[in-house]
Write an enzyme that holds these catalytic residues in place. Structure first.
Site, PDB file in Angstrom:
ATOM      1  N   ASP A 196      50.853  80.971  23.228  1.00 50.19           N
ATOM      2  CA  ASP A 196      51.015  82.506  23.633  1.00 50.19           C
ATOM      3  C   ASP A 196      51.788  82.549  24.885  1.00 50.19           C
ATOM      4  O   ASP A 196      51.112  82.034  26.029  1.00 50.19           O
ATOM      5  CB  ASP A 196      49.690  83.124  23.530  1.00 50.19           C
ATOM      6  CG  ASP A 196      49.889  84.564  23.629  1.00 50.19           C
ATOM      7  OD1 ASP A 196      50.933  85.164  23.447  1.00 50.19           O
ATOM      8  OD2 ASP A 196      48.609  85.253  23.852  1.00 50.19           O
ATOM      9  N   ASP A 237      56.401  86.347  21.073  1.00 51.51           N
ATOM     10  CA  ASP A 237      55.865  85.668  22.305  1.00 51.51           C
ATOM     11  C   ASP A 237      54.676  84.736  21.568  1.00 51.51           C
ATOM     12  O   ASP A 237      53.975  84.155  22.705  1.00 51.51           O
ATOM     13  CB  ASP A 237      55.524  86.671  23.136  1.00 51.51           C
ATOM     14  CG  ASP A 237      54.564  87.652  22.544  1.00 51.51           C
ATOM     15  OD1 ASP A 237      54.299  87.696  21.494  1.00 51.51           O
ATOM     16  OD2 ASP A 237      53.951  88.153  23.650  1.00 51.51           O
ATOM     17  N   GLU A 238      54.267  84.527  20.443  1.00 50.21           N
ATOM     18  CA  GLU A 238      53.280  83.875  19.969  1.00 50.21           C
ATOM     19  C   GLU A 238      53.606  83.180  18.679  1.00 50.21           C
ATOM     20  O   GLU A 238      54.321  83.641  17.885  1.00 50.21           O
ATOM     21  CB  GLU A 238      51.973  84.531  19.968  1.00 50.21           C
ATOM     22  CG  GLU A 238      51.788  85.470  19.168  1.00 50.21           C
ATOM     23  CD  GLU A 238      50.524  86.043  19.116  1.00 50.21           C
ATOM     24  OE1 GLU A 238      49.331  85.471  19.130  1.00 50.21           O
ATOM     25  OE2 GLU A 238      50.352  87.670  19.346  1.00 50.21           O
TER      26      GLU A 238
END
Length: 363
Positions: free
Chosen positions: A15, A109-110
């Protein structure tokens, strides 16, 4: 090849830390160390993400911009640059691919990675997570946190334990205790409304949830009971999916008090549309059909939709379609307990988000 038993899997959840805000601070040194929010700061704007300096004031993602300004008067709003974020996300995903092709992105983003069998033959998932984080820092100038465990549920929770720029490892022998100490509101699949219901029943931690038997859970939570029963014991059999096309993107909200007045209903739809637009841009998933969902006080649900010839590519058009769909239903037969808005028939390029080895040892 058959998937290994769950306890033998090695799953990493990576993350990026305050991703959009960190990219903005990286690219503009004048913003470093300051409380910034990426998103719209106007009356209907929503915070997409914010820097850790802003979080210290209580500012959070999905918060209305006006409220964020009240909490942090010195907050600096920065307009999002999704093309830049997607480019950086591509860099990060390329780093993942050096270790495994079993990558399930949740957003820009993850992502989950299954490194049980990996390209470099590294036995330790912890070592892989360390190398990935080092490469991300060296090649993008950004930091990432990672959780390492034997399933997706615990890996995702673990990645949030030592943020920012942290690493948390939970081995199979530690999973049940890790969940037991966790507030239930943090467990994936327990939303704010369910967390409040659980609190009313005296369930505030994973241990409290584990202590309730299946008949009790089924009586209060219906079809979700089996998931809660297993999650409270650190069990999650969901595989990391390499590819899965997104069918829709949606946002919904349940209210403490049922809404009946047009002004209040329209204001909520505008707020939900702003939050949905942030999610659409984050996923790069544009849809041609706007769908309204209304759940009434008696739990009856209706949906209404409107389709366009081309994908909806402006927040204004999305909000307008949502308002028109809602107003066409007024006056409502009874108060609205929940409102939701989504887009279907997508033409995006991002993978679907989730709407879980060596024994105790090799993580």
């Amino acid at each position: 090849m058959d998937a290994p038993p769950t306890a033998d899997r090695k799953i990493i959840h990576v993350d990026m830390d305050a991703f959009y805000a960190s990219v903005e601070q990286r690219d503009d040194p004048a913003l470093r160390g300051l409380p910034i929010a990426v998103g719209g700061g106007g009356p209907r704007g929503v915070v997409a993400t914010c820097s850790y300096e802003a979080r210290a004031f209580g500012v959070r993602s999905a918060m209305p911009g006006a409220r964020a300004r009240r909490l942090c008067p010195g907050l600096i709003f920065v307009p999002p640059r999704f093309d830049v974020y997607r480019a950086v996300s591509g860099q990060v995903r390329e780093i993942f691919s050096r270790f495994t092709d079993m990558i399930q992105p949740l957003s820009l983003d993850e992502a989950y990675l299954d490194v049980t069998v990996n390209k470099r033959g590294i036995a330790s998932a912890t070592k892989i997570a360390q190398e990935i984080r080092q490469m991300i820092r060296a090649e993008t100038g950004l930091t990432a946190s990672a959780g390492v465990s034997y399933n997706k549920l615990i890996a995702k929770l673990a990645s949030d334990q030592n943020k920012p720029d942290g690493l948390c490892v939970v081995r199979p022998s530690e999973g049940a205790a890790f969940i037991a100490a966790m507030p239930v509101r943090r467990i994936h699949g327990v939303g704010p409304v369910t967390a409040r219901r659980m609190k009313e029943l005296g369930i505030e931690t994973g241990a409290d949830l584990r202590d309730r038997d299946m008949p009790f859970l089924a009586g209060h939570f219906g079809s979700a009971a089996d998931y809660y029963y297993r999650a409270s014991r650190g069990q999650d059999d969901r595989p990391v999916r390499e590819r899965q096309e997104r069918k829709s993107v949606s946002v919904e909200d349940t209210f403490f008090d049922d809404l009946t007045q047009q002004d209040a209903l329209v204001a909520e739809i505008d707020r939900i549309a702003a939050s949905l637009w942030t999610r659409i841009e984050k996923a790069g998933a544009w849809g041609r059909t706007v769908v309204l969902k209304v759940k009434f006080a008696d739990f009856r649900i209706i949906t209404r939709s409107r389709s366009f010839a081309t994908p909806v590519r402006s927040q204004q058009l999305l909000a307008q379609a949502g308002r028109e769909l809602l107003i066409a239903q007024l006056p409502l037969r009874m108060g609205a307990r929940l409102l939701g808005l989504g887009v279907h028939n997508l033409e995006g390029d991002e993978a679907e988000a989730d709407a879980g080895d060596q024994l105790a040892l090799g993580l």
